[in-house]
Design a protein around this motif. Structure first.
Motif, mmCIF file in Angstrom:
data_model
loop_
_atom_site.group_PDB
_atom_site.id
_atom_site.type_symbol
_atom_site.label_atom_id
_atom_site.label_comp_id
_atom_site.label_asym_id
_atom_site.label_seq_id
_atom_site.Cartn_x
_atom_site.Cartn_y
_atom_site.Cartn_z
ATOM 1 N N SER A 141 0.806 -1.225 0.000
ATOM 2 C CA SER A 141 0.000 0.000 0.000
ATOM 3 C C SER A 141 0.835 1.269 0.000
ATOM 4 C CB SER A 141 -0.930 0.010 1.226
ATOM 5 O OG SER A 141 -1.753 -1.137 1.238
ATOM 6 N N ASN A 142 2.093 1.168 0.373
ATOM 7 C CA ASN A 142 2.910 2.382 0.506
ATOM 8 C C ASN A 142 4.151 2.334 -0.375
ATOM 9 O OD1 ASN A 142 4.159 0.345 2.020
ATOM 10 N ND2 ASN A 142 5.098 1.806 3.433
ATOM 11 N N TYR A 143 4.027 1.776 -1.563
ATOM 12 C CA TYR A 143 5.160 1.722 -2.499
ATOM 13 C C TYR A 143 5.338 3.117 -3.093
ATOM 14 C CZ TYR A 143 8.372 -0.601 -5.768
ATOM 15 O OH TYR A 143 9.486 -1.014 -6.454
ATOM 16 N N LYS A 144 6.386 3.797 -2.707
ATOM 17 C CA LYS A 144 6.592 5.177 -3.159
ATOM 18 C C LYS A 144 8.074 5.443 -3.390
ATOM 19 C CE LYS A 144 6.789 7.048 1.574
ATOM 20 N NZ LYS A 144 6.766 5.738 2.221
ATOM 21 N N ILE A 145 8.330 6.449 -4.238
ATOM 22 C CA ILE A 145 9.695 6.910 -4.493
ATOM 23 C C ILE A 145 9.695 8.440 -4.449
ATOM 24 C CG2 ILE A 145 10.465 4.885 -5.769
ATOM 25 C CD1 ILE A 145 9.601 7.905 -7.763
ATOM 26 N N SER A 146 10.868 9.023 -4.225
ATOM 27 C CA SER A 146 10.994 10.480 -4.163
ATOM 28 C C SER A 146 11.992 10.940 -5.209
ATOM 29 C CB SER A 146 11.455 10.926 -2.773
ATOM 30 O OG SER A 146 10.538 10.518 -1.779
ATOM 31 N N VAL A 147 11.670 12.049 -5.891
ATOM 32 C CA VAL A 147 12.559 12.644 -6.886
ATOM 33 C C VAL A 147 12.713 14.119 -6.545
ATOM 34 C CG1 VAL A 147 13.007 13.040 -9.328
ATOM 35 C CG2 VAL A 147 11.683 11.035 -8.617
ATOM 36 N N GLY A 155 9.032 15.792 -6.048
ATOM 37 C CA GLY A 155 8.033 15.349 -5.086
ATOM 38 C C GLY A 155 8.140 13.867 -4.789
ATOM 39 N N MET A 156 7.178 13.396 -4.006
ATOM 40 C CA MET A 156 7.078 11.980 -3.651
ATOM 41 C C MET A 156 5.928 11.377 -4.454
ATOM 42 S SD MET A 156 6.418 10.305 0.118
ATOM 43 C CE MET A 156 7.891 11.082 0.777
ATOM 44 N N PHE A 157 6.177 10.224 -5.068
ATOM 45 C CA PHE A 157 5.203 9.623 -5.974
ATOM 46 C C PHE A 157 4.863 8.199 -5.538
ATOM 47 C CE2 PHE A 157 7.914 12.589 -8.273
ATOM 48 C CZ PHE A 157 6.971 13.489 -8.763
ATOM 49 N N THR A 158 3.571 7.899 -5.478
ATOM 50 C CA THR A 158 3.100 6.550 -5.146
ATOM 51 C C THR A 158 3.047 5.715 -6.417
ATOM 52 O OG1 THR A 158 1.786 7.393 -3.303
ATOM 53 C CG2 THR A 158 1.226 5.205 -4.133
ATOM 54 N N GLU A 162 3.670 -1.220 -8.324
ATOM 55 C CA GLU A 162 4.830 -1.759 -7.608
ATOM 56 C C GLU A 162 6.009 -2.055 -8.535
ATOM 57 O OE1 GLU A 162 3.112 -5.133 -5.764
ATOM 58 O OE2 GLU A 162 1.659 -3.966 -4.640
ATOM 59 N N LYS A 163 6.126 -1.264 -9.598
ATOM 60 C CA LYS A 163 7.241 -1.426 -10.528
ATOM 61 C C LYS A 163 7.470 -0.107 -11.249
ATOM 62 C CE LYS A 163 8.704 -3.930 -14.690
ATOM 63 N NZ LYS A 163 8.332 -4.932 -15.712
ATOM 64 N N ILE A 164 8.688 0.442 -11.136
ATOM 65 C CA ILE A 164 9.006 1.699 -11.812
ATOM 66 C C ILE A 164 10.510 1.749 -12.041
ATOM 67 C CG2 ILE A 164 9.244 3.005 -9.656
ATOM 68 C CD1 ILE A 164 8.011 5.407 -11.116
ATOM 69 N N ASN A 165 10.929 2.236 -13.202
ATOM 70 C CA ASN A 165 12.352 2.384 -13.467
ATOM 71 C C ASN A 165 12.765 3.848 -13.353
ATOM 72 O OD1 ASN A 165 12.007 3.708 -16.103
ATOM 73 N ND2 ASN A 165 11.395 1.689 -16.870
ATOM 74 N N ILE A 166 14.054 4.111 -13.465
ATOM 75 C CA ILE A 166 14.581 5.447 -13.227
ATOM 76 C C ILE A 166 14.027 6.452 -14.234
ATOM 77 C CG2 ILE A 166 16.653 4.847 -14.556
ATOM 78 C CD1 ILE A 166 16.455 7.350 -11.627
ATOM 79 N N LEU A 167 13.849 6.044 -15.491
ATOM 80 C CA LEU A 167 13.335 6.965 -16.504
ATOM 81 C C LEU A 167 11.859 7.286 -16.255
ATOM 82 C CD1 LEU A 167 15.044 5.475 -19.694
ATOM 83 C CD2 LEU A 167 15.788 7.396 -18.285
ATOM 84 N N GLU A 168 11.096 6.283 -15.837
ATOM 85 C CA GLU A 168 9.684 6.526 -15.522
ATOM 86 C C GLU A 168 9.552 7.453 -14.314
ATOM 87 O OE1 GLU A 168 7.631 2.319 -16.999
ATOM 88 O OE2 GLU A 168 8.597 2.448 -15.036
ATOM 89 N N ALA A 169 10.443 7.278 -13.329
ATOM 90 C CA ALA A 169 10.403 8.141 -12.142
ATOM 91 C C ALA A 169 10.680 9.595 -12.524
ATOM 92 C CB ALA A 169 11.420 7.657 -11.114
ATOM 93 N N LEU A 170 11.652 9.806 -13.403
ATOM 94 C CA LEU A 170 11.960 11.167 -13.843
ATOM 95 C C LEU A 170 10.830 11.735 -14.694
ATOM 96 C CD1 LEU A 170 15.743 10.670 -14.686
ATOM 97 C CD2 LEU A 170 14.771 11.911 -12.746
ATOM 98 N N ALA A 171 10.158 10.877 -15.452
ATOM 99 C CA ALA A 171 9.002 11.337 -16.217
ATOM 100 C C ALA A 171 7.877 11.786 -15.293
ATOM 101 C CB ALA A 171 8.513 10.226 -17.149
ATOM 102 N N GLN A 172 7.685 11.070 -14.183
ATOM 103 C CA GLN A 172 6.689 11.470 -13.191
ATOM 104 C C GLN A 172 7.006 12.862 -12.646
ATOM 105 O OE1 GLN A 172 3.914 10.062 -11.974
ATOM 106 N NE2 GLN A 172 4.111 7.850 -11.814
ATOM 107 N N ALA A 173 8.297 13.164 -12.530
ATOM 108 C CA ALA A 173 8.738 14.451 -11.988
ATOM 109 C C ALA A 173 8.886 15.516 -13.071
ATOM 110 C CB ALA A 173 10.060 14.281 -11.244
ATOM 111 N N GLY A 174 8.359 15.252 -14.264
ATOM 112 C CA GLY A 174 8.399 16.251 -15.327
ATOM 113 C C GLY A 174 9.724 16.339 -16.056
#
Length: 262
Positions: A141-147, A155-158, A162-174
Motif C-alpha cells: 500500500s505504501n510503495y513510493k519513491i521520491s525525486v 516530489g514523492m510519488f506513489t 509496484e514497478k518503476i524504473n529510473i526513466l519513468e520516475a523522472l518522467a513522473q517528476a516532469g
C-alpha cells in the motif's frame, strides 16, 4: 572576414555537439547488450512496508477470519458513517514479520509478492474445507519513491503497480530541467538491514538499462544535482541581492545624514 565567419560556424557546431552529448539520454544504444536485461522485475517486501492481504474462497464466510476490516467511523449526530469499512493493513516490522489473524507471527520480509501469497496460501489451507482452494492477493500500500533536485516537478510519488524504473520516475517528476546533470544522478537506497547506499547513474549511457539500479525499489530517493551554470547563476543572484541590499542601506543613511546636516 570569411575566415572569422568560418571559425565562428565551426565553434557553434562543436558547441551544439557538446550540448547534445551532455543532454541526450541513452546515447550508445546501438552497442548495448540488452540480453543482460532480460528479466522481469518483482519487488521484494521490506521492513516498514504496509501490506494489504485479501483471501478469497468459494464460500465467503470461510475467508472472513483472514479478512479483518477496520471499523467505520460513525457520527452520532448525523447518524451516518464517514467511510465504508476497509481491509486491515499489516505493517512489516524491522525483522520482517507481520501479525496475521489466526496464523500469528509470519516472516514475509525479503519475499516477493508471489512467494508471500504462496506462503500464506499454504498456511491457511489446513484451516479450510478440503474443497476450498483459497486465492491470496498481496499488495504493497505504501510503495513510493521520491525525486528531487533539478527536475521540473520534484516530489514523492506513489507507485500503484509496484514497478518503476529510473526513466519513468523522472518522467513522473516532469523530466530533468536544462540545468540537471544527466551523467551523475544520485540514487539513495536503504536495504532490509537499514544500511544506506548512494549510487551514481549515468543517463547518457544506454548501459543503464542493464544496471541493477535501473528499477527502483520502494522508498528510493533520486537526486539530480545542478550543473555549473545553475550553481554560478545562484551564486551571482545571492551576491547581487546582497549588493543591492547594502547599497539601499547606504543610500538611506546618506539621505538621513544629508537631511540632518542640511
Amino acid at each position: 572576414m570569411k575566415k572569422i565567419v568560418f571559425f565562428a560556424l565551426v565553434a557553434c557546431f562543436f558547441a551544439s555537439c557538446g550540448s547534445v552529448k551532455n543532454v541526450a539520454y541513452l546515447q550508445n544504444s546501438d552497442y548495448v547488450d540488452f540480453s543482460r536485461s532480460e528479466f522481469l522485475y518483482d519487488a521484494h517486501i521490506m521492513p516498514k512496508d504496509i501490506l494489504t492481504i485479501t483471501v478469497s474462497t468459494v464460500n465467503p464466510e470461510a475467508a472472513e477470519p483472514f479478512n479483518l476490516t477496520v471499523p467505520s467511523i460513525y457520527n452520532n449526530q448525523t447518524r451516518s458513517t464517514y467511510s465504508q469499512a476497509v481491509l486491515q493493513t499489516y505493517l512489516v516490522d524491522n525483522d520482517g514479520y507481520i501479525d496475521y489473524p489466526v496464523l500469528g507471527h509470519i516472516k514475509v520480509g525479503g519475499l516477493t509478492k508471489s512467494k508471500c501469497e504462496k506462503l500464506i496460501h499454504d498456511k491457511i489451507k489446513p484451516y479450510l474445507n478440503e474443497v476450498e482452494n483459497p486465492v491470496v492477493t498481496v499488495r504493497m500500500s505504501n510503495y513510493k519513491i521520491s525525486v528531487l533536485g533539478e527536475v521540473n516537478r520534484p516530489g514523492m510519488f506513489t507507485v500503484s503497480n509496484e514497478k518503476i524504473n529510473i526513466l519513468e520516475a523522472l518522467a513522473q517528476a516532469g523530466d530533468l530541467s536544462i540545468y540537471g546533470v544527466r551523467d551523475r544522478v544520485k540514487l539513495i537506497r536503504e536495504d532490509a538491514s537499514g544500511r544506506k547506499e548512494i549510487h551514481t547513474l549515468n543517463l547518457n549511457d544506454a548501459d543503464i538499462i542493464s544496471s541493477p539500479y535501473y528499477y527502483l525499489q520502494q522508498n528510493d530517493i533520486v537526486y539530480v544535482e545542478p550543473n555549473k551554470v545553475k550553481a554560478r547563476n545562484s551564486s551571482i543572484g545571492q551576491s547581487t541581492s546582497l549588493w543591492l541590499t547594502s547599497t539601499s542601506i547606504l543610500v538611506s543613511l546618506a539621505s538621513l545624514l544629508y537631511t540632518i546636516l542640511k
